[in-house]
Design a protein around this motif. Structure first.
Motif, PDB file in Angstrom:
ATOM      1  N   PRO A  87       0.803  -1.232   0.000  1.00 35.95           N
ATOM      2  CA  PRO A  87       0.000   0.000   0.000  1.00 35.95           C
ATOM      3  C   PRO A  87       0.834   1.280   0.000  1.00 35.95           C
ATOM      4  O   PRO A  87       0.481   2.238  -0.681  1.00 35.95           O
ATOM      5  N   THR A  88       1.935   1.311   0.738  1.00 36.64           N
ATOM      6  CA  THR A  88       2.746   2.533   0.776  1.00 36.64           C
ATOM      7  C   THR A  88       3.356   2.830  -0.584  1.00 36.64           C
ATOM      8  O   THR A  88       3.363   3.965  -1.032  1.00 36.64           O
ATOM      9  N   GLY A  90       2.137   1.732  -3.437  1.00 38.81           N
ATOM     10  CA  GLY A  90       0.999   2.053  -4.293  1.00 38.81           C
ATOM     11  C   GLY A  90       0.628   3.525  -4.187  1.00 38.81           C
ATOM     12  O   GLY A  90       0.332   4.171  -5.192  1.00 38.81           O
ATOM     13  N   ARG A  91       0.693   4.044  -2.976  1.00 39.94           N
ATOM     14  CA  ARG A  91       0.382   5.469  -2.758  1.00 39.94           C
ATOM     15  C   ARG A  91       1.422   6.360  -3.433  1.00 39.94           C
ATOM     16  O   ARG A  91       1.078   7.346  -4.072  1.00 39.94           O
ATOM     17  N   VAL A  92       2.693   6.015  -3.325  1.00 41.28           N
ATOM     18  CA  VAL A  92       3.757   6.793  -3.967  1.00 41.28           C
ATOM     19  C   VAL A  92       3.601   6.740  -5.489  1.00 41.28           C
ATOM     20  O   VAL A  92       3.762   7.748  -6.170  1.00 41.28           O
ATOM     21  N   ASP A  94       0.872   6.387  -7.088  1.00 42.82           N
ATOM     22  CA  ASP A  94      -0.279   7.223  -7.400  1.00 42.82           C
ATOM     23  C   ASP A  94       0.080   8.705  -7.324  1.00 42.82           C
ATOM     24  O   ASP A  94      -0.237   9.481  -8.220  1.00 42.82           O
ATOM     25  N   LEU A  95       0.773   9.098  -6.257  1.00 39.92           N
ATOM     26  CA  LEU A  95       1.140  10.510  -6.075  1.00 39.92           C
ATOM     27  C   LEU A  95       2.093  11.013  -7.155  1.00 39.92           C
ATOM     28  O   LEU A  95       2.009  12.163  -7.576  1.00 39.92           O
ATOM     29  N   THR A  96       3.012  10.170  -7.580  1.00 40.83           N
ATOM     30  CA  THR A  96       4.002  10.583  -8.580  1.00 40.83           C
ATOM     31  C   THR A  96       3.516  10.393 -10.008  1.00 40.83           C
ATOM     32  O   THR A  96       4.153  10.854 -10.941  1.00 40.83           O
ATOM     33  N   GLY A 108      -5.350   4.554  -9.993  1.00 42.72           N
ATOM     34  CA  GLY A 108      -6.441   4.054  -9.180  1.00 42.72           C
ATOM     35  C   GLY A 108      -6.895   2.642  -9.514  1.00 42.72           C
ATOM     36  O   GLY A 108      -7.713   2.091  -8.802  1.00 42.72           O
TER      37      GLY A 108
END
Length: 141
Positions: A87-88, A90-92, A94-96, A108
């Motif tokens: 998840p961490t 995956g978030r990076v 998504d953010l980048t 997403g």
């Protein structure tokens, strides 16, 4: 000296490799990741699937290794795809906005499982004047 807590396992099928990583990908272990992926390219592998199911941590140096290898793989006419990112990460991604490059999916969406399904077709890469690696090396706020 802290030893990298990362295990790399590689399984080949013709011109396709499955790289399974387990543990932490950080500044100390990212060179191991980059070397394993580069070895695939030098061995003639053009489809590289990276299973991150057992990765517990991945910092920007790990992400940079994936982006660098994705760029090199694309230049060689191949494809690199990450599967099951934690998840961490995956978030990076998504953010980048780098999920497009590394997951091959719109933001997403969940990547497919590794099974025996054929690799997805590589999306057409947008034209970029700046190398992907350089984007992550600066101080971004």
């Amino acid at each position: 000296m802290h030893l990298p807590q990362l295990t790399v396992y590689r399984q080949d099928r013709r011109h396709r490799a499955l790289i399974t990583l387990a543990g932490e990908i950080d500044l100390e272990s990212a060179p191991l990741v980059r070397a394993a992926l580069a070895r695939c390219l030098s061995d003639g592998i053009r489809i590289i699937d990276v299973d991150l199911t057992h990765v517990t941590f991945c910092d920007c140096s790990g992400l940079n290794s994936f982006l660098y290898t994705a760029q090199k793989t694309t230049e060689a006419g191949g494809i690199l795809r990450l599967h099951n990112p934690p998840p961490t990460l995956g978030r990076v991604l998504d953010l980048t906005g780098s999920g497009f490059w590394l997951l091959g999916l719109p933001l997403g969406q969940v990547p497919p499982s590794l099974g025996d399904a054929p690799a997805p077709a590589a999306p057409a890469a947008p034209h970029r004047n700046v190398p992907l690696v350089a984007v992550l090396s600066g101080d971004v706020r």
